[in-house]
Every structure is written in C-alpha cells, then in structure tokens.
Design an enzyme around this catalytic site. Structure first.
Site, PDB file in Angstrom:
ATOM      1  N   GLU A  39       0.825  -1.209   0.000  1.00 30.96           N
ATOM      2  CA  GLU A  39       0.000   0.000   0.000  1.00 30.96           C
ATOM      3  C   GLU A  39       0.861   1.261   0.000  1.00 30.96           C
ATOM      4  OE1 GLU A  39      -3.447   2.069   2.813  1.00 30.96           O
ATOM      5  OE2 GLU A  39      -1.950   0.733   3.703  1.00 30.96           O
TER       6      GLU A  39
ATOM      7  N   GLU B 194     -11.302   2.494   7.131  1.00 25.58           N
ATOM      8  CA  GLU B 194     -10.124   2.861   7.921  1.00 25.58           C
ATOM      9  C   GLU B 194     -10.172   4.365   8.224  1.00 25.58           C
ATOM     10  OE1 GLU B 194      -5.552   1.350   7.957  1.00 25.58           O
ATOM     11  OE2 GLU B 194      -6.064   2.729   6.348  1.00 25.58           O
TER      12      GLU B 194
END
Length: 255
Positions: A141, A238
C-alpha cells in the site's frame, strides 16, 4: 454498493479490542480488518471473529517497534532477519485467524536509496514466496507522507512497478482512497486503470480521515466506480470517527 469491513483499530475504540468484533457485528458489519492482532493469541482472535459471525478482510504484518516510530521493516537494510521472523509470525496468525490477505508495510526509509530499494525488493520476493506457499494473498500500500512522514512506498505507480516485477498472481495493490487523494488525486480514473491489480480497498474522508461522505470527495461516486470496475472484495472503513463510532455510522444508512 460495496461490502464494508469495519477497521477495529480505528473504530469501536469505546470498548476493548476483543469486544469490538461483537460491536461491529451488532452494527451490521459482516467483516472486519485491523492493523495488528499480535497483542492477542491468534486462537482468541479467531474465536471472537467466529462468535460474531464475521469474515476477516486482512491485517498487517508486524511493523517492528511501532512505539519507536517503525512502520514496517521491508525496506530497512540490516533488518532482514527481523523481517523474516515477522513474516513467519504473520503467516502463523493468518492461518489460525483465516485471513485471505496480509499487508506488508514498507517502513520509513529514503525512497530513492538504492540499498533500501534492493532490500525492499528482496523482502517482497521473500514475502511473495512464503505467502504463495501458504495460500495467502499479499498486498502492498502506498501511504502519504503527511500521515506517515518518510514512508518508503509513497507512490502508486511505483507500487504497481514492484507488483509487476514480481509477476505473482497473489500479489496485489491495497488501494486506499484517502492516501490516493492526498498523494495524487484522480481517484476514479486510478481505480479504473489499476482495477486488475487491486486486491483490497480502504476508504476515509479527505482531508480529516473521518467518516466517508463528510470530506472533499464525492464518496458516493467513488463507491459507484468501485462497483463498476467489478471489485468483489471488502472496502475497509479505515477512518477515525469524528464524534464516536456509533454516532457516525449514519453515513452507511444514507447510501
């Protein structure tokens, strides 16, 4: 509409970690993710997950010394043995808990340093091989420097290059909408272009990382774009609730 997974590191902080599984299920979530499970025995986490009737979306490999500022070890020269040990621990936990995906954090290191680049590539190859043997997916990521200053993997195209170099079908991109907008913008076009390599998606509002639909982006259009590219996985929530987890969950009901 995408399937949402509650991020138990950021959400439901009103209760202890192990109680967050039931809290998420009671609010209608069918899956969860979190940063790290390693403070708890894997069997205990698995039991809470099963008791709540939840699916596990993913979690991160051990990051090193988080309290000292470490954010992964993959790009840190001289920490190869620590990385290998962390990888083994993550796979052991993944097998017990039943996660389909592990996220490999890169760490804080100069992005242009050739030694760091080689170390990252070598450790990524090790992780690809080990997760492949275990039948577990692996994602990397890009993370923006405002939230994580000095993070090695801070560019989406660079992440795509690393993935392409490995040529492994179970290695994918973790596409965080929040990080994408801060790093590059052009979220929907990037979703379309990178769709074949996306293994997991996460969402939060920009710029404050609160509930979706509360920031500068049109998250409803982004959700429609996620559906349009045929993404079948979970979208991890998130985000940091602005005024308490339960108080902020109305965004899902309004979609």
């Amino acid at each position: 509409m995408p399937k949402f997974a509650a991020n138990l590191t950021m959400m439901f902080n009103e209760v202890p970690f192990l109680d967050r599984f039931a809290a998420a299920a009671e609010c209608g979530f069918r899956a969860v993710e979190y940063l790290f499970p390693y403070d708890q025995p894997a069997e205990v986490v698995a039991e809470r997950l099963q008791r709540a009737g939840l699916a596990q979306a993913l979690f991160n490999m051990p990051p090193g010394d988080w309290t000292a500022g470490e954010r992964g070890m993959a790009a840190l020269p001289g920490r190869e043995a620590d990385f290998a040990q962390a990888l083994d621990m993550a796979i052991d936990y993944a097998k017990v808990i039943g996660t389909p995906l592990l996220h490999m954090m890169a760490g804080v290191a100069p992005a242009a340093d050739q030694t760091a680049i080689k170390t990252y590539r070598d450790n990524l190859k090790r992780a690809v091989d080990r997760t492949g043997e275990a039948g577990i997916g692996l994602v990397i990521e890009p993370i923006n420097g405002r939230d994580m200053p000095g993070y090695f993997l801070n560019d989406f195209e660079r992440a795509i290059d690393f993935i392409s170099d490995m040529d492994a079908s179970h290695l994918k991109l973790q596409f965080d909408v929040y990080h994408r907008q801060i790093l590059h913008g052009d979220v929907i076009m990037a979703l379309r272009q990178m769709a074949p390599l996306i293994g997991h998606i996460q969402i939060a509002s920009v710029p404050d990382r609160h509930e979706p639909t509360t920031g500068e982006l049109d998250d409803r259009r982004i959700f429609a774009a996620i559906d349009a590219i045929g993404y079948q996985g979970y979208v991890g929530c998130e985000y940091r609730p602005a005024d308490g987890t339960l108080e902020g969950l109305g965004w899902m009901a309004r979609l």
